[in-house]
Design a protein around this motif. Structure first.
Motif, PDB file in Angstrom:
ATOM      1  N   TYR A  47      -2.288   0.591  -4.500  1.00 22.41           N
ATOM      2  CA  TYR A  47      -1.926  -0.740  -4.048  1.00 22.41           C
ATOM      3  C   TYR A  47      -1.144  -1.475  -5.129  1.00 22.41           C
ATOM      4  O   TYR A  47      -1.277  -1.187  -6.311  1.00 22.41           O
ATOM      5  CB  TYR A  47      -3.182  -1.546  -3.715  1.00 22.41           C
ATOM      6  N   THR A  80      -4.952   6.205  -1.812  1.00 15.43           N
ATOM      7  CA  THR A  80      -4.051   5.075  -1.654  1.00 15.43           C
ATOM      8  C   THR A  80      -3.938   4.295  -2.961  1.00 15.43           C
ATOM      9  O   THR A  80      -4.940   4.091  -3.651  1.00 15.43           O
ATOM     10  CB  THR A  80      -4.536   4.148  -0.527  1.00 15.43           C
ATOM     11  N   LYS A 131      -9.512   6.988  -0.632  1.00 17.75           N
ATOM     12  CA  LYS A 131      -8.553   6.814   0.463  1.00 17.75           C
ATOM     13  C   LYS A 131      -7.169   7.357   0.127  1.00 17.75           C
ATOM     14  O   LYS A 131      -6.236   7.213   0.916  1.00 17.75           O
ATOM     15  CB  LYS A 131      -8.429   5.332   0.820  1.00 17.75           C
ATOM     16  N   SER A 175       0.847  -1.191   0.000  1.00 21.19           N
ATOM     17  CA  SER A 175       0.000   0.000   0.000  1.00 21.19           C
ATOM     18  C   SER A 175       0.881   1.239   0.000  1.00 21.19           C
ATOM     19  O   SER A 175       1.986   1.221   0.545  1.00 21.19           O
ATOM     20  CB  SER A 175      -0.894   0.029   1.242  1.00 21.19           C
ATOM     21  N   CYS A 176       0.365   2.297  -0.596  1.00 22.26           N
ATOM     22  CA  CYS A 176       1.060   3.583  -0.580  1.00 22.26           C
ATOM     23  C   CYS A 176       0.025   4.655  -0.284  1.00 22.26           C
ATOM     24  O   CYS A 176      -0.863   4.913  -1.108  1.00 22.26           O
ATOM     25  CB  CYS A 176       1.736   3.849  -1.912  1.00 22.26           C
ATOM     26  N   ALA A 177       0.139   5.253   0.889  1.00 24.01           N
ATOM     27  CA  ALA A 177      -0.763   6.329   1.286  1.00 24.01           C
ATOM     28  C   ALA A 177      -0.169   7.657   0.847  1.00 24.01           C
ATOM     29  O   ALA A 177       0.986   7.966   1.176  1.00 24.01           O
ATOM     30  CB  ALA A 177      -0.967   6.314   2.793  1.00 24.01           C
ATOM     31  N   ARG A 215      -6.063   1.447  -7.320  1.00 26.52           N
ATOM     32  CA  ARG A 215      -6.092   2.667  -6.512  1.00 26.52           C
ATOM     33  C   ARG A 215      -7.472   2.865  -5.916  1.00 26.52           C
ATOM     34  O   ARG A 215      -8.470   2.458  -6.504  1.00 26.52           O
ATOM     35  CB  ARG A 215      -5.680   3.882  -7.338  1.00 26.52           C
TER      36      ARG A 215
END
Length: 115
Positions: free
Chosen positions: A80, A78, A76, A21-23, A72
């Motif tokens: 993925y 985010t 959020k 995950s990348c926030a 994506r």
């Protein structure tokens, strides 16, 4: 300011799966393409996958096609990377990236595939 925070890396055996995950924060996420890169020791950083703003268009490097899926969630902020059928050669540090006037990187998350 632009901030990218990756998570989800770890140690798995060959054939197993991981989801990275990348926030993201600091920019209007839904309007930008997002990418995952990876880099191993002594190797150049390489693009793994990109997803465009609408979430319907994606590109992958050949070695991960059919095994990895980028997605994506614009609600959020985010992005993925679902990684299935992992191989030892997928062992690398994985980075999230976005170009907002210039290229930004997260801190990276280590993925190790080993028996």
């Amino acid at each position: 300011q632009v901030r990218l925070v990756e998570s989800g890396g770890g140690l798995v055996q060959p054939g197993e799966s991981l989801r990275l995950s990348c926030a993201a924060s600091g920019f209007f996420f839904s309007t930008y393409a997002m990418s995952w890169y990876r880099q191993g020791q002594g190797k150049e950083r390489e693009l793994v996958a990109t997803i465009f703003s609408g979430g319907y268009s994606t590109i992958y490097i050949g070695s991960v096609k059919g095994r990895f899926t980028i997605s994506r969630d614009n609600a959020k902020n985010t992005v993925y990377l679902q990684m299935n059928s992992l191989k030892p050669e997928d062992t690398d540090v994985y980075y999230c990236s976005v170009v907002v006037q210039k290229k930004y990187w997260g801190q990276g998350t280590q993925v190790t595939v080993s028996s």
